[in-house]
Enzyme design. Structure first.
Site, PDB file in Angstrom:
ATOM      1  N   GLU A 255       3.367  42.593  75.703  1.00 57.79           N
ATOM      2  CA  GLU A 255       4.032  43.835  75.289  1.00 57.79           C
ATOM      3  C   GLU A 255       3.271  45.062  75.751  1.00 57.79           C
ATOM      4  O   GLU A 255       2.173  44.966  76.321  1.00 57.79           O
ATOM      5  CB  GLU A 255       4.218  43.791  73.762  1.00 57.79           C
ATOM      6  CG  GLU A 255       5.133  42.621  73.385  1.00 57.79           C
ATOM      7  CD  GLU A 255       5.471  42.530  71.920  1.00 57.79           C
ATOM      8  OE1 GLU A 255       4.799  43.187  71.081  1.00 57.79           O
ATOM      9  OE2 GLU A 255       6.412  41.784  71.596  1.00 57.79           O
TER      10      GLU A 255
ATOM     11  N   GLU B 166       8.930  33.879  79.767  1.00 55.37           N
ATOM     12  CA  GLU B 166       9.572  33.199  80.901  1.00 55.37           C
ATOM     13  C   GLU B 166       9.252  33.938  82.204  1.00 55.37           C
ATOM     14  O   GLU B 166       9.036  33.312  83.250  1.00 55.37           O
ATOM     15  CB  GLU B 166      11.090  33.153  80.697  1.00 55.37           C
ATOM     16  CG  GLU B 166      11.541  32.348  79.488  1.00 55.37           C
ATOM     17  CD  GLU B 166      11.652  33.178  78.214  1.00 55.37           C
ATOM     18  OE1 GLU B 166      10.869  34.134  78.036  1.00 55.37           O
ATOM     19  OE2 GLU B 166      12.519  32.854  77.398  1.00 55.37           O
TER      20      GLU B 166
ATOM     21  N   TYR C 127       7.456  50.527  74.978  1.00 52.59           N
ATOM     22  CA  TYR C 127       8.099  49.254  74.607  1.00 52.59           C
ATOM     23  C   TYR C 127       8.916  48.547  75.696  1.00 52.59           C
ATOM     24  O   TYR C 127       8.774  47.336  75.878  1.00 52.59           O
ATOM     25  CB  TYR C 127       8.990  49.448  73.372  1.00 52.59           C
ATOM     26  CG  TYR C 127       8.260  49.785  72.093  1.00 52.59           C
ATOM     27  CD1 TYR C 127       6.867  49.763  72.001  1.00 52.59           C
ATOM     28  CD2 TYR C 127       8.981  50.132  70.956  1.00 52.59           C
ATOM     29  CE1 TYR C 127       6.220  50.085  70.822  1.00 52.59           C
ATOM     30  CE2 TYR C 127       8.337  50.449  69.763  1.00 52.59           C
ATOM     31  CZ  TYR C 127       6.949  50.433  69.706  1.00 52.59           C
ATOM     32  OH  TYR C 127       6.323  50.742  68.539  1.00 52.59           O
TER      33      TYR C 127
ATOM     34  N   ALA D  30       2.753  49.559  74.951  1.00 53.02           N
ATOM     35  CA  ALA D  30       2.992  50.708  74.067  1.00 53.02           C
ATOM     36  C   ALA D  30       4.261  51.446  74.469  1.00 53.02           C
ATOM     37  O   ALA D  30       4.942  52.030  73.618  1.00 53.02           O
ATOM     38  CB  ALA D  30       1.789  51.648  74.109  1.00 53.02           C
TER      39      ALA D  30
ATOM     40  N   ASN E 280       4.485  36.236  76.523  1.00 45.74           N
ATOM     41  CA  ASN E 280       4.989  37.612  76.531  1.00 45.74           C
ATOM     42  C   ASN E 280       3.821  38.592  76.437  1.00 45.74           C
ATOM     43  O   ASN E 280       2.804  38.327  75.775  1.00 45.74           O
ATOM     44  CB  ASN E 280       6.055  37.860  75.454  1.00 45.74           C
ATOM     45  CG  ASN E 280       5.702  37.413  74.060  1.00 45.74           C
ATOM     46  OD1 ASN E 280       4.854  36.554  73.870  1.00 45.74           O
ATOM     47  ND2 ASN E 280       6.359  37.982  73.077  1.00 45.74           N
TER      48      ASN E 280
HETATM   49  N1  THU Z   1      10.629  37.316  74.126  1.00 43.40           N
HETATM   50  C1  THU Z   1      10.245  36.457  75.100  1.00 43.40           C
HETATM   51  O1  THU Z   1       9.078  36.437  75.514  1.00 43.40           O
HETATM   52  N2  THU Z   1      11.183  35.627  75.621  1.00 43.40           N
HETATM   53  C2  THU Z   1      12.494  35.604  75.229  1.00 43.40           C
HETATM   54  O2  THU Z   1      13.323  35.018  75.893  1.00 43.40           O
HETATM   55  C3  THU Z   1      12.874  36.271  73.979  1.00 43.40           C
HETATM   56  C4  THU Z   1      11.990  37.424  73.624  1.00 43.40           C
HETATM   57  C5  THU Z   1       9.624  38.256  73.590  1.00 43.40           C
HETATM   58  C6  THU Z   1       9.842  39.693  74.013  1.00 43.40           C
HETATM   59  C7  THU Z   1       9.097  40.431  72.931  1.00 43.40           C
HETATM   60  O3  THU Z   1       7.717  40.533  73.309  1.00 43.40           O
HETATM   61  C8  THU Z   1       9.212  39.541  71.713  1.00 43.40           C
HETATM   62  O4  THU Z   1       9.634  38.266  72.191  1.00 43.40           O
HETATM   63  C9  THU Z   1      10.196  40.031  70.686  1.00 43.40           C
HETATM   64  O5  THU Z   1      11.427  40.286  71.255  1.00 43.40           O
END
Ligand code: THU
Length: 138
Positions: free
Chosen positions: A48, A59, A52, A50, A46
């Site tokens: 992220e 995935e 959001y 700023a 994942n």
């Molecule tokens: N997140 C994922 O990367 N995959 C998921 O299926 C669930 C959530 C990430 C998104 C965000 O960066 C963090 O987890 C918290 O939600």
């Protein structure tokens, strides 16, 4: 189900990806690793932002790497996160996986110790909408 060696490799790939996640806001790293029907492997973390909502899931990163390499058939996907619970793919990711899945695509939910639960994509997203729906309409 991948054999033991392949499964261990995918688990390690997902874990390595999780350890590279960019998560300064949630502090919740997630890693994903895909095995394609042709036997290739891809991973993602994942990322992220700023702003959001612009963050992307692990995935999505793994799927982008797979498509970039010309592959479109997910056989298995491993997802790993922190904590004692099951880090299952979010709703949006279930649909993203669905695009590249078959009836026997499996999602393996992992924790630090290994696979905690294996589910079919259909169990996670029953009665799903996919490319066939569009084909049937035309
Ligand atoms: N997140 C994922 O990367 N995959 C998921 O299926 C669930 C959530 C990430 C998104 C965000 O960066 C963090 O987890 C918290 O939600």
């Amino acid at each position: 189900m991948p054999d033991v060696k392949q499964g261990a490799k995918l688990f390690e790939l997902a874990k390595d990806a999780m350890n590279k996640a960019y998560v300064p806001y949630s502090h919740f790293p997630v890693g994903a690793a895909i095995l394609t029907a042709s036997g290739k492997r891809y991973s993602g973390c994942n990322v992220e932002n700023a702003a959001y909502p612009e963050g992307t899931c692990a995935e999505a990163g793994a799927i982008a790497a797979m498509v970039l390499d010309g592959e479109t058939q997910i056989q298995d996907i491993y997802v790993i996160g922190k904590g004692d619970g099951l880090v299952t793919p979010c709703g949006g990711c279930r649909q993203k996986i669905r695009e590249f899945s078959s009836v026997d695509t499996k999602v393996h939910i992992c924790g630090a110790e290994g696979v905690r639960k294996s589910l079919t994509l259909n169990e996670l997203l029953p009665f799903s909408f996919g490319p066939e729906n569009l084909e049937q309409a035309s």
